[in-house]
Design a protein around this motif. Structure first.
Motif: not given
Length: 251
Positions: A64-75
């Motif tokens: 659970g400590s893995l960190s990354f950004r994401r939001s829409c997941a559709h490019g």
């Protein structure tokens, strides 16, 4: 009672085959790590899964400590740009099945921007360059209706309106890696979008800003930016058009 399947009766969906993918992720936590390090994870995935899905599975089921950004997941949002097997890509647009699954998949943060944690970089320098080219319509008139454009006028800058500010192009540029003052491809692309817009009156202002040793003339035409763009923008071509406009003295 007959067990035959009646005609037209829906059948159970076929089981989707799964496979094991190995992701080797470059990790870094500034609170505990002196230097970044590589960590490998094995995850069971399916043919329709993307690198982003694999990262989610690792975060939700293994670490659970893995960190990354994401939001829409559709490019569209551009927030999950990262280096995948040495190339800048959007994790949400990169299908695992399109990679060589006989080998590990290497995932790391994009280059040229300060690393904050794991796959997250500080985007402030990128957005400062973007803001410096005045990425908004500059017009003195205040029409009562919309400003009309012909199809040809719109087509002149249509491609560069597709930029989603993911920084994939800028962070793939060797000049940007070594010269922290360079505007970078994304800023120039967004300047192009307004320089060639017939409704805009600030073209010369932007051309003057980019006519600088850290502006378009720092570009070395390596085409890394064009190759990295997930939206298919011909970034190098846009930069060349801005250079030509500077030489002509007008858009």
């Amino acid at each position: 009672m007959s067990t035959a399947v009646l005609e037209g009766q829906p059948t159970a969906p076929a089981e989707v085959p799964s496979f094991t993918a190995t992701l080797i992720i470059r990790r870094y936590d500034p609170e505990v790590d002196a230097e970044p390090y590589w960590q490998d994870f094995d995850v069971t995935m399916h043919g329709t899964d993307r690198v982003l899905d694999a990262l989610h599975k690792i975060k939700w089921e293994q670490d659970g400590s893995l960190s990354f950004r994401r939001s829409c997941a559709h490019g569209v949002c551009g927030s999950d740009a990262m280096r995948i097997n040495g190339r800048n890509r959007l994790a949400c647009k990169t299908l695992l099945k399109d990679l060589d699954l006989s080998k590990p998949i290497y995932v790391e943060a994009i280059k040229g921007l300060p690393l904050e944690k794991d796959l997250i970089v500080d985007m402030d320098p990128f957005f400062e360059s973007y803001k410096s080219i005045q990425p908004f319509l500059i017009a003195s008139s205040k029409p009562e209706k919309e400003r009309i454009q012909s199809v040809a006028q719109r087509a002149r800058f249509d491609e560069t309106t597709k930029c989603i500010l993911c920084a994939a192009c800028t962070s793939s540029c060797p000049v940007f890696w070594t010269d922290g003052q360079y505007f970078g491809p994304a800023a120039i692309v967004n300047a192009h979008r307004f320089i060639f817009d017939s409704r805009d009156e600030g073209a010369q202002v932007r051309l003057d800003i980019l006519n600088d040793k850290e502006g378009v003339w720092r570009c070395r035409t390596t085409f890394n930016c064009t190759d990295a763009c997930p939206r298919g923008i011909e970034v190098t071509k846009a930069i060349a058009e801005v250079k030509a406009a500077i030489i002509r003295g007008k858009a």
